[in-house]
Design a protein around this motif. Structure first.
Motif, mmCIF file in Angstrom:
data_model
loop_
_atom_site.group_PDB
_atom_site.id
_atom_site.type_symbol
_atom_site.label_atom_id
_atom_site.label_comp_id
_atom_site.label_asym_id
_atom_site.label_seq_id
_atom_site.Cartn_x
_atom_site.Cartn_y
_atom_site.Cartn_z
ATOM 1 N N PHE A 1 0.928 -0.960 0.123
ATOM 2 C CA PHE A 1 0.107 -0.231 0.335
ATOM 3 C C PHE A 1 0.991 1.409 -0.409
ATOM 4 O O PHE A 1 0.435 2.273 -0.396
ATOM 5 N N MET B 1 2.686 1.920 -3.278
ATOM 6 C CA MET B 1 1.405 2.071 -4.347
ATOM 7 C C MET B 1 1.398 3.689 -4.247
ATOM 8 O O MET B 1 0.895 4.720 -4.623
ATOM 9 N N LYS C 1 -9.048 2.440 1.108
ATOM 10 C CA LYS C 1 -8.537 1.737 0.263
ATOM 11 C C LYS C 1 -7.531 2.736 -0.543
ATOM 12 O O LYS C 1 -7.341 2.285 -1.520
ATOM 13 N N LEU D 1 -6.204 5.637 -2.394
ATOM 14 C CA LEU D 1 -4.842 6.236 -2.383
ATOM 15 C C LEU D 1 -5.160 7.920 -2.862
ATOM 16 O O LEU D 1 -4.445 8.830 -2.144
ATOM 17 N N THR E 1 -8.380 3.779 -5.143
ATOM 18 C CA THR E 1 -7.877 2.664 -4.658
ATOM 19 C C THR E 1 -6.696 1.726 -5.001
ATOM 20 O O THR E 1 -6.073 1.612 -5.786
ATOM 21 N N CYS E 2 -6.434 0.930 -3.919
ATOM 22 C CA CYS E 2 -5.609 0.134 -3.804
ATOM 23 C C CYS E 2 -5.451 -1.253 -4.799
ATOM 24 O O CYS E 2 -5.254 -2.240 -5.262
ATOM 25 N N ASP E 3 -7.200 -1.410 -5.725
ATOM 26 C CA ASP E 3 -7.870 -2.544 -6.241
ATOM 27 C C ASP E 3 -8.136 -2.172 -7.947
ATOM 28 O O ASP E 3 -8.118 -2.924 -7.685
ATOM 29 N N LEU F 1 0.593 0.721 -10.547
ATOM 30 C CA LEU F 1 0.404 0.669 -9.641
ATOM 31 C C LEU F 1 -0.476 -1.125 -9.882
ATOM 32 O O LEU F 1 -0.685 -1.950 -8.464
ATOM 33 N N ARG G 1 0.245 -4.431 -7.451
ATOM 34 C CA ARG G 1 -0.839 -4.784 -6.052
ATOM 35 C C ARG G 1 -0.559 -6.667 -6.413
ATOM 36 O O ARG G 1 -0.567 -7.338 -6.057
ATOM 37 N N SER H 1 2.306 -8.307 -4.948
ATOM 38 C CA SER H 1 2.143 -8.374 -3.927
ATOM 39 C C SER H 1 1.920 -9.321 -3.367
ATOM 40 O O SER H 1 1.121 -10.403 -2.500
#
Length: 765
Positions: A637, A640, A685, A687, A703-705, A756, A760, A763
């Protein structure tokens, strides 16, 4: 005979008032319908124009009697419901009385119990029969009393009506042909139900002499003639159509001449007459503008609060260049939240025209207020400044608007088709009988939980002592044929949309479903043979049905192609009229099939869903949260977040229209406070946020998704990084969703999102 002398206008007014009462009596007697009763009651109490009503005691008496009779029947309905309720209660008590004494069943030896039980059952049954007969007799007696009272009410009403007719005829000395009889009214109602318009018009013409003093008759005469003239499928030549147009005008002129003694304060029939007559007058080579405006004013006055008619009045005003009057009506309609999308479009177009012409110094301010209250995407674009060439500027604005509306309509069709698919999945999954009762729609969805639950329930049923009974239910359900029936119903429903109905590839799309059905038929036949043997069908066979003949298996290719064709079809539309036709299709489709339309009037930066039980503006599952995501590392996170900060300077190109709010900044925290987002999961979540300050108000959450568009005051679903494609002028987020904004460097934004996505992905490796 009265010594008074009256003008023919007064005679007609008195006869018309009498005929209105006669029609009311006839409708109450013939229909005894709750809706008609309420309509008549409302008309007498709240809609009579007392200034126009002849001041005669006889008319007052019949109107009071009408109110009393209507009240009687409203009370009568309550009494009948009470009688039925009392009867059902007595029957229920009689059934319980027939049940043997529980003490007999649990005590004594079997022989004694058997004899005593038989005696008690016999006595109980006789008591039940007797009580049921008594209850039924009492019910019938009560209902007979109500029927007798109703007959007395009808008789008294007719008697009062006859007395009124006698007194008015004596007082006003009008010809008897002005007075309608119940028989004439019954015949008139039958004629109006005739489905053959040409025959209906001829039948109305044959009885028109009886309706000299009945205003509605002349509207329906004119309306029928106008309908015949405009019907392209009746085979009439141009001369015949011209004849019916002239007949329509003649009948509408008759209506207008009689309308001077209309005794109603509001009358949708008169409003309809005026607007239909306007349509005919506008066809003339040199239309009478003064007469047209007078008719529209009549329609507005008589429409009352009937918003559908007021909307037509606004459009009629626009046709004759009465922009100010149209603007007043459109503002009323928007305030009443009636057909907001269409009326906001028209109103915004007026504001833009006024701004460009310089005729309204408040036009831009009024436009801004409108934009804050409705979905901005509905509005005609307001320019920042006036150009030297106003004609060219207006053309460019119109082209831009059409482009935006095409996109919005593509998005709307995509959303509705997805809803339609989900609805059909539920109906499809309901076809196979399930071994549980009272299952809700969620049980029949294709969510992982629902599929597992259905499988477990079927497995338990097949393995139970009643397994063969359940197999028999599946066998007798005819599920294979019902699948085909449902698909046919689905295709017939889609035929309501011209983008499917008129598509040249329609047959090839349907063939995709046919091919899948054909490919599955062999396996299904084998399964049906197992069902025929009753004990051979197992959970494995059930799972084969779910896979071989699932809704997705049969229709996915079809819907994929359909979505592409819709995208192409709407993308090729070049005029607002054609776009409106296609939009009307989808609105009617949603209403007919109980699908959700676009929010007609969202307020605030982010709309709140009326279905959200927790009243969250954005729920956590918009981000697609699941248990695996909770293990997403904080290290990834932070990586990112660093990537966002590194790319920040190259994302926004016009700081006056767009800001990039990054997590940790004061503005980021302030944004969440301003829009009052509830629940920490979403904020946690996120960013960064691309915060749009233009009229489009199209924000983008990074977002991180993935990304979450908050577009046109509506939150969209999560768009995963892997689904995003760069198309030069826009980012494709998955059909038909796109993101574009001139204030953003889309190339740099896409590079950031790609980076990004890689962080993800690594990770989770």
């Amino acid at each position: 005979m009265s010594d008074n002398t009256y003008e023919i206008q007064d005679q007609l007014k008195a006869a018309y008032a009498l005929n209105m009462c006669t029609v009311s009596v006839s409708q109450i007697v013939d229909y005894n319908d709750e809706y008609i009763l309420e309509q008549e009651y409302e008309a007498i109490l709240n809609n009579l124009n007392l200034e126009q009503m002849p001041k005669d005691e006889a008319l007052l008496n019949i109107l009071v009697k009408l109110l009393n009779v209507i009240t009687f029947f409203r009370i009568d309905k309550v009494k009948r419901a009470q009688i039925e309720k009392k009867y059902q209660r007595r029957i229920k008590n009689a059934i319980w009385s027939a049940v043997p004494n529980i003490g007999v069943i649990v005590a004594g030896d079997p022989v004694t119990v058997g004899l005593s039980l038989a005696t008690q059952v016999g006595i109980g049954y006789m008591n039940y029969r007797r009580e049921k007969a008594d209850a039924l007799a009492d019910k019938e007696d009560s209902e007979v009393e109500l029927r007798i009272t109703a007959m007395e009410q009808f008789n008294a009403l007719r008697r009062e009506l006859f007395t009124t007719a006698w007194r008015l005829a004596d007082e006003y000395n009008f010809p008897d042909k002005y007075r309608l009889t119940e028989r004439q009214i019954t015949q008139y109602n039958e004629i109006l139900m005739d489905p053959d318009e040409i025959r209906k018009y001829e039948r109305l013409s044959a009885v028109k002499d009886n309706f000299e003093a009945y205003l509605p008759f002349w509207y329906f005469m004119g309306h029928s003639a106008k309908y015949i003239a405009e019907d392209k499928d009746n085979g009439l030549d141009s001369n015949a159509r011209d004849y019916y147009i002239s007949q329509a005008k003649e009948n509408f002129e008759k209506y207008e001449s009689l309308n001077s003694f209309n005794i109603l304060r509001e009358d949708e029939l008169t409003a309809s007459f005026a607007l239909e007559y306007v349509d005919l007058l506008l066809l003339e080579e040199n239309p009478d503008q003064e007469k047209i405006i007078r008719l529209i004013e009549t329609a507005v006055k008589m429409a009352g609060n009937a918003n559908d008619i007021l909307e037509l009045c606004a459009v009629s005003y626009l046709k004759v260049g009465q922009t100010d009057n149209a603007e007043k009506l459109l503002r009323i309609l928007v305030n009443e939240n009636y057909n907001t999308a269409t009326n906001a479009k028209l109103l915004s177009r007026i504001y833009v025209s006024e701004y460009l012409k310089g005729t309204n110094p408040l036009a831009k301010t009024q436009y801004g207020i409108l934009a804050s209250r409705v979905t901005p995407a509905w509005l005609f674009p307001m320019p920042d400044n006036r150009a030297d060439d106003l004609m060219l500027q207006d053309k460019e604005l119109q082209d831009k608007y059409i482009s935006e509306q095409r996109f919005a309509l593509q998005k709307e069709y995509g959303d509705v088709i997805n809803q339609f698919i989900e609805k059909n999945i539920v109906m499809f999954n309901k076809i196979i009988p399930i071994p549980v009762r009272d299952a809700n729609d969620e049980y029949f969805t294709n969510s992982e939980t629902a599929i597992k639950r259905r499988r477990q329930d079927v497995y338990d049923a097949l393995e139970s002592d009643r397994g063969n009974e359940y197999r028999q239910q599946i066998k007798e359900s005819g599920y294979r044929f019902r699948y085909i029936e449902l698909i046919n119903e689905m295709l017939n429903a889609l035929d309501e949309l011209r983008v499917f109905r008129d598509n040249s590839d329609k047959e090839s799309m349907i063939q995709l479903i046919k091919t899948n059905l054909s490919d599955s038929s062999g396996e299904l036949k084998e399964i049906q043979e197992k069902l025929n043997r009753n004990d051979a069908f197992s959970i494995i066979d059930y799972e084969k049905i779910q896979k071989s003949l699932s809704f997705q298996r049969l229709t996915k290719e079809f819907f994929d192609v359909l979505k592409d064709k819709i995208l192409q079809s709407i993308g090729s539309i070049e005029t607002l009229d054609d776009l409106d036709d296609v939009e009307l299709d989808i609105v009617q489709f949603c209403r007919k099939h109980d699908l959700e339309e676009r929010n007609p009037n969202p307020k605030g930066k982010i709309a709140q869903s009326v279905h959200d039980k927790e009243s969250d503006y954005i729920s956590q599952d918009i981000l697609g949260e699941d248990e695996r995501d909770e293990s997403f590392s904080k290290v990834a996170f932070e990586k990112m977040l660093v990537a966002v900060r590194d790319a920040a300077d190259g994302i926004v190109e016009d700081g006056s229209k767009m800001n990039l709010l990054i997590r940790g900044d004061k503005e980021f925290e302030l944004y969440f406070k301003n829009v009052k987002l509830r629940g920490d999961a979403f904020k946690t979540k996120t960013l960064a946020i691309l915060d749009d300050h233009s009229f489009a108000n199209s924000d983008l959450f990074i977002t991180c998704d993935g990304v979450v568009p908050v577009k046109r005051s509506k939150v969209e679903g999560l768009k995963a990084f892997s689904k995003i494609e760069y198309q030069g002028k826009s980012l494709n987020l998955g059909w038909p969703e796109e993101y574009s904004n001139r204030a953003v460097n889309l190339g740099n934004l896409y590079s950031l999102l790609e980076k990004l996505g890689n962080i993800r992905k690594n990770s989770k490796a």
